[in-house]
Design a protein around this motif. Structure first.
Motif, short mmCIF file in Angstrom:
data_model
loop_
_atom_site.label_atom_id
_atom_site.label_comp_id
_atom_site.label_asym_id
_atom_site.label_seq_id
_atom_site.Cartn_x
_atom_site.Cartn_y
_atom_site.Cartn_z
N LEU A 315 42.03 52.77 34.20
CA LEU A 315 41.39 51.44 34.78
C LEU A 315 41.61 49.79 33.66
O LEU A 315 42.62 49.98 33.50
CB LEU A 315 39.63 51.50 33.56
CG LEU A 315 38.59 53.15 33.77
CD1 LEU A 315 37.70 53.06 32.63
CD2 LEU A 315 38.25 52.79 35.26
N GLU A 316 41.69 49.12 34.80
CA GLU A 316 42.65 48.15 34.76
C GLU A 316 41.42 47.23 33.11
O GLU A 316 40.54 47.18 33.32
CB GLU A 316 41.82 47.74 35.88
CG GLU A 316 42.52 45.48 35.76
CD GLU A 316 44.40 46.35 35.31
OE1 GLU A 316 44.96 45.61 34.47
OE2 GLU A 316 44.95 46.62 36.21
N GLY A 317 42.53 46.82 32.09
CA GLY A 317 42.31 46.32 31.36
C GLY A 317 40.97 44.78 31.68
O GLY A 317 40.96 44.42 30.39
N SER A 318 41.97 43.95 32.66
CA SER A 318 41.11 42.56 32.37
C SER A 318 40.19 42.36 33.58
O SER A 318 39.42 41.33 34.08
CB SER A 318 42.24 41.87 33.76
OG SER A 318 42.99 42.89 34.64
N ALA A 319 39.61 44.21 33.65
CA ALA A 319 38.26 43.82 34.77
C ALA A 319 37.45 42.92 33.69
O ALA A 319 36.62 43.61 32.71
CB ALA A 319 37.45 45.41 35.06
N GLU A 320 36.63 42.27 34.58
CA GLU A 320 35.36 41.24 33.57
C GLU A 320 34.35 42.71 33.80
O GLU A 320 33.82 42.69 34.68
CB GLU A 320 34.57 40.38 33.85
CG GLU A 320 36.48 39.03 34.15
CD GLU A 320 36.23 38.80 32.83
OE1 GLU A 320 35.59 38.57 32.07
OE2 GLU A 320 37.58 38.04 32.09
N LEU A 321 33.91 42.62 33.06
CA LEU A 321 32.13 43.66 32.39
C LEU A 321 30.90 42.99 31.76
O LEU A 321 30.60 42.15 30.65
CB LEU A 321 32.35 44.36 31.92
CG LEU A 321 33.95 45.59 32.88
CD1 LEU A 321 34.54 46.42 32.03
CD2 LEU A 321 33.40 46.12 33.99
N THR A 322 29.95 43.08 32.13
CA THR A 322 28.72 42.60 31.63
C THR A 322 27.55 43.69 30.67
O THR A 322 27.52 44.98 31.12
CB THR A 322 27.92 42.17 32.28
OG1 THR A 322 28.67 40.63 32.76
CG2 THR A 322 26.92 40.69 31.40
N ARG A 323 27.40 43.43 29.25
CA ARG A 323 26.50 44.23 28.54
C ARG A 323 25.75 43.12 27.74
O ARG A 323 26.74 42.48 27.05
CB ARG A 323 27.29 45.12 27.57
CG ARG A 323 26.51 46.14 26.95
CD ARG A 323 27.03 47.09 26.16
NE ARG A 323 26.70 47.87 25.31
CZ ARG A 323 27.16 49.30 24.38
NH1 ARG A 323 27.35 49.85 25.67
NH2 ARG A 323 25.95 49.21 23.37
#
Length: 620
Positions: A315-323
């Motif tokens: 997985l790419e650590g820079s990926a923006e994710l929402t929770r």
């Protein structure tokens, strides 16, 4: 013929003031007639005449009914009962939520009372009308120590029928344990069995309790208002709102950034354990604590572990994710927001589905209890990812992992001696398993904080069920193997600073005398000064036969029993799964041997000590 007949004017005596007429009192009831009097007091004649016509009009529109007995007085305008909130806690989270529940209820105008389960007079339950219980489950389905008497009574044949009671239960637990929230489930079922009405559906909270607890608290307060406040709000006079206690400036959700003053290894060369003495500055935070309290540490996951997650799952650590309404890069979620070291059943169940592995699914099946326990004890999440590969996408991973939660450490200092500091005794979790290094989140985080720029996010967790006796002349017996000795360092400092006259006896155990006698020089100095009166030591690996503190307890059983009979307070701190039960079993043996009691009577005697707060445990 009277003069009045000549004029045609009827002269009546002055009527009695409203609220003083016996007829009015009978008709309306004393309180309503008094309210009427207050409402009419001071009105001029013209206004009174207008009101009389207005009331007559209301009467004309109202349906007539045959007169019956004297009307029943209106319901009282204040709640007829209070909301009783009882909490049972081992780590403080149940108390935290119970206090929040009380604040929310009082802010809504409700009258409440808040009690620890250990303080609650169980015979009163048959008089309760609305009871909310917030309680945690420890270890293998056990109640907190201070809740044992409460749970035992409710579960016993002595518990009365409770048809008049409305109740609600909020459970706290850890899905890392097989019997998740067992105590709250059992209490909820038993209260229903006794005839009580479930007023709010039970909710069970994992270690990250906030998502479930917040909704339950809101619902519980709304339902309490239904139970305690009449629905006819037009006739209700609300009680004045009690002002909830002001929240401290720094707490669990607003930690203080403390500077690391000392980070010293206190185990010697060759020791199998790395134990650190950590001193933190509380600065001008205003944080205060008592001996027996804990310091909460918000950890950060080890950088190497974060990289291992990203690499293993590609997985790419820079990926923006929402929770939960927050958007962060995946790497930041893994570093500071999500639990990476502790397994939980929900995550394992989802991983088993994604991997499709039959062996893992069998471990999680209802009959896989022992294998499940073994898995939890031996594996971190990264080990599961490597052993049973599965394709996780980044968003699903962020949603599936539990929120990172603070770790609690018993404070190893008295603030009367160290001022605006807090000292900790930390065993660093750092080992090799399955061919790779493993670290604990909080202990590794603290161990790597230097004294030049190192900081930690902290808050104080008060623990009122682990306190020195108020009578300073009382003797105390302290049992604290390993880092369980931490609060007893605070106890001795406090007793010395306050001039306590009681005797102090410490039981300490570790693997090796030479390299793992924690705080050895301090205990020796305390013995020399008379601050410590007796110390019993057990070093398990310095001889062929392993010796633990419970053996030292049995060897000194006659004196231990004599101290307890004379009123001593007994404290146990440390590991819950093996040490605490073994120490408890040793105490039962001591009481039966030297007190001449049966095992059943010995258990009852220890329970009495618990109720008197003379047998207190801080176990984890």
């Amino acid at each position: 013929m009277s003069a009045s007949s000549n004029t045609g004017v009827s002269r009546l005596a002055s009527p009695p003031a409203p609220g003083t007429s016996p007829f009015v009192n009978t008709l309306l009831g004393e309180e309503r007639s008094a309210s009427l009097h207050r409402a009419l007091d001071g009105l001029d004649a013209q206004t009174l005449q207008w009101l009389s016509g207005y009331i007559a009009g209301l009467a004309a529109r109202a349906p007539l009914s045959a007169p019956t007995a004297v009307p029943t007085p209106a319901p009282q305008a204040v709640p007829e009962t209070v909301l009783t909130i009882v909490y049972g806690t081992q780590t403080g989270n149940s108390r935290l939520l119970a206090e929040r529940l009380q604040r929310q209820a009082e802010a809504s105008g409700l009258k409440t009372r808040l009690l620890r389960t250990g303080e609650y007079p169980v015979r009163e339950i048959q008089k309760e009308r609305l009871l909310y219980v917030v309680i945690s489950t420890q270890g293998d389905g056990d109640p907190p120590d201070d809740a044992r008497g409460f749970v035992d009574f409710i579960s016993s044949k002595r518990a009365p029928r409770l048809e008049q009671l409305r109740f609600a239960v909020l459970g706290l637990g850890d899905t890392s344990y097989p019997k998740y929230c067992e105590v709250s489930r059992a209490l909820d079922a038993r209260l229903t069995e006794l005839g009580a009405k479930r007023w709010v559906e039970r909710a069970d909270c994992d270690v990250d309790f906030e998502p479930v607890a917040a909704g339950w608290l809101d619902q519980a307060v709304a339902k309490a208002k239904e139970a305690l406040v009449p629905q006819d709000t037009g006739s209700v006079v609300m009680l004045p709102r009690n002002s909830p206690a002001a929240a401290p400036a720094f707490g669990r959700d607003a930690p203080y950034t403390a500077e690391v003053l000392t980070n010293q290894r206190i185990t010697g060369r060759g020791a199998l354990k790395d134990v650190r003495h950590i001193e933190l500055s509380l600065g001008d935070s205003g944080l205060s604590y008592e001996p027996g309290d804990s310091l909460g540490i918000w950890p950060e996951n080890p950088p190497a572990l974060v990289e291992a997650f990203l690499s293993e799952l590609r997985l790419e650590g820079s990926a923006e994710l929402t929770r939960d309404g927050r958007t962060l890069p995946l790497k930041q979620w893994l570093e500071t927001e999500l639990e990476l070291t502790r397994l939980s059943r929900p995550f394992l169940e989802r991983h088993a589905t994604l991997s499709g592995n039959a062996d893992l699914q069998a471990i999680l099946a209802p009959g896989g209890g022992e294998k499940f326990r073994a898995l939890l004890a031996s594996h971190q999440i990264i080990d599961v990812l490597r052993a049973w590969p599965a394709a996780w996408n980044a968003q699903e991973l962020v949603r599936a992992l539990r929120r990172l939660t603070p770790r609690m450490y018993s404070i190893a200092s008295s603030q009367k001696r160290v001022g605006a500091e807090a000292h900790l005794t930390v065993a660093v979790v750092d080992y090799v398993a399955f061919g790779t290094p493993h670290q604990g989140a909080a202990s590794y985080h603290l161990a790597t904080r230097g004294t030049s720029e190192g900081t930690a996010r902290v808050f104080v967790e008060h623990n009122d069920r682990f306190r020195l006796p108020q009578e300073t002349g009382r003797d105390i017996i302290m049992i604290g193997p390993g880092t369980g000795v931490a609060p007893f360092r605070a106890f001795l400092q406090e007793r010395a600073e306050t001039g306590g006259k009681g005797r102090n006896w410490l039981f300490f155990g570790e693997q090796h005398f030479r390299s793992q006698f924690l705080y050895q020089t301090e205990w020796q100095e305390a013995l020399k000064k008379g601050a410590l009166h007796r110390i019993s030591l057990a070093f398990s690996r310095d001889q062929a036969e392993k010796i633990y503190v419970q053996q030292r307890l049995r060897e000194a059983g006659r004196d231990v029993y004599a101290w307890l009979e004379a009123g001593a307070h007994l404290y146990v701190c440390g590991e819950a799964q093996r040490m605490a039960p073994d120490v408890h079993a040793a105490l039962i043996d001591i009481i039966t041997t030297h007190g001449g009691r049966s095992r059943e009577d010995a258990e009852a005697w220890l329970q009495t000590l618990r109720e008197q707060q003379r047998y207190q445990r801080d176990i984890y």
